[in-house]
Design a protein around this motif. Structure first.
Motif, mmCIF file in Angstrom:
data_model
loop_
_atom_site.group_PDB
_atom_site.id
_atom_site.type_symbol
_atom_site.label_atom_id
_atom_site.label_comp_id
_atom_site.label_asym_id
_atom_site.label_seq_id
_atom_site.Cartn_x
_atom_site.Cartn_y
_atom_site.Cartn_z
ATOM 1 N N ARG A 8 12.774 -10.445 -10.205
ATOM 2 C CA ARG A 8 11.821 -9.470 -10.720
ATOM 3 C C ARG A 8 10.893 -8.999 -9.613
ATOM 4 O O ARG A 8 10.320 -9.825 -8.898
ATOM 5 C CB ARG A 8 10.987 -10.118 -11.829
ATOM 6 C CG ARG A 8 11.814 -10.672 -12.953
ATOM 7 C CD ARG A 8 10.986 -11.491 -13.925
ATOM 8 N NE ARG A 8 9.793 -10.757 -14.294
ATOM 9 C CZ ARG A 8 8.613 -11.327 -14.508
ATOM 10 N NH1 ARG A 8 8.454 -12.616 -14.379
ATOM 11 N NH2 ARG A 8 7.571 -10.597 -14.836
ATOM 12 N N TYR A 9 10.726 -7.689 -9.484
ATOM 13 C CA TYR A 9 9.785 -7.147 -8.518
ATOM 14 C C TYR A 9 9.344 -5.758 -8.944
ATOM 15 O O TYR A 9 9.922 -5.153 -9.850
ATOM 16 C CB TYR A 9 10.367 -7.130 -7.104
ATOM 17 C CG TYR A 9 11.701 -6.441 -6.947
ATOM 18 C CD1 TYR A 9 11.767 -5.130 -6.502
ATOM 19 C CD2 TYR A 9 12.896 -7.107 -7.223
ATOM 20 C CE1 TYR A 9 13.001 -4.498 -6.339
ATOM 21 C CE2 TYR A 9 14.118 -6.489 -7.060
ATOM 22 C CZ TYR A 9 14.160 -5.178 -6.616
ATOM 23 O OH TYR A 9 15.370 -4.558 -6.459
ATOM 24 N N ALA A 10 8.291 -5.285 -8.308
ATOM 25 C CA ALA A 10 7.756 -3.959 -8.609
ATOM 26 C C ALA A 10 7.804 -3.116 -7.340
ATOM 27 O O ALA A 10 7.631 -3.623 -6.242
ATOM 28 C CB ALA A 10 6.318 -4.063 -9.109
ATOM 29 N N VAL A 11 8.040 -1.832 -7.521
ATOM 30 C CA VAL A 11 7.958 -0.893 -6.406
ATOM 31 C C VAL A 11 6.956 0.186 -6.784
ATOM 32 O O VAL A 11 6.798 0.529 -7.952
ATOM 33 C CB VAL A 11 9.331 -0.274 -6.027
ATOM 34 C CG1 VAL A 11 10.264 -1.331 -5.503
ATOM 35 C CG2 VAL A 11 9.948 0.464 -7.181
ATOM 36 N N ARG A 12 6.283 0.694 -5.761
ATOM 37 C CA ARG A 12 5.261 1.724 -5.971
ATOM 38 C C ARG A 12 5.482 2.862 -4.984
ATOM 39 O O ARG A 12 5.768 2.632 -3.811
ATOM 40 C CB ARG A 12 3.872 1.140 -5.759
ATOM 41 C CG ARG A 12 3.462 0.170 -6.816
ATOM 42 C CD ARG A 12 2.125 -0.519 -6.483
ATOM 43 N NE ARG A 12 1.743 -1.418 -7.549
ATOM 44 C CZ ARG A 12 2.247 -2.628 -7.737
ATOM 45 N NH1 ARG A 12 3.155 -3.095 -6.905
ATOM 46 N NH2 ARG A 12 1.856 -3.379 -8.741
ATOM 47 N N TYR A 13 5.310 4.041 -5.512
ATOM 48 C CA TYR A 13 5.286 5.272 -4.721
ATOM 49 C C TYR A 13 3.942 5.908 -5.079
ATOM 50 O O TYR A 13 3.814 6.510 -6.148
ATOM 51 C CB TYR A 13 6.426 6.203 -5.112
ATOM 52 C CG TYR A 13 7.821 5.670 -4.860
ATOM 53 C CD1 TYR A 13 8.528 6.076 -3.733
ATOM 54 C CD2 TYR A 13 8.439 4.811 -5.741
ATOM 55 C CE1 TYR A 13 9.823 5.614 -3.505
ATOM 56 C CE2 TYR A 13 9.730 4.348 -5.526
ATOM 57 C CZ TYR A 13 10.406 4.754 -4.407
ATOM 58 O OH TYR A 13 11.681 4.299 -4.184
#
Length: 86
Positions: A8-13
């Motif tokens: 599980r991980y999050a990415v941000r733009y």
């Protein structure tokens, strides 16, 4: 509901608009073993020049093609990674 045992991980733009986040989520959903979920910003003020999305959560199974995920993420521009904690 997201199954247990997935990476599980999050990415941000930072400046990506909502519709592009949705397009990215749909694009990643085509990869076997990948599920996504949008995290909405908690800020009550609305700003047209800022994204309404805090992050895209990615849930990656062992069969997911990591290189394909990387290519898709890179296609949408520079992004920030952060692991999700249980």
């Amino acid at each position: 509901m997201i199954p247990a045992g997935l990476k599980r991980y999050a990415v941000r733009y930072p400046s990506m608009p909502l519709m592009v986040y949705r397009e990215l989520a749909a694009h990643l959903a085509c990869v076997p073993g990948v599920e996504t979920q949008l995290e909405w910003k908690k800020d009550p003020s609305f700003n047209y020049s800022a994204s309404q999305i805090e992050a895209l959560h990615i849930y990656q199974g062992p069969e997911a093609d990591i290189e394909q995920i990387q290519r898709i993420l890179d296609h949408y521009g520079p992004w920030q990674y952060s692991p999700l904690e249980d």
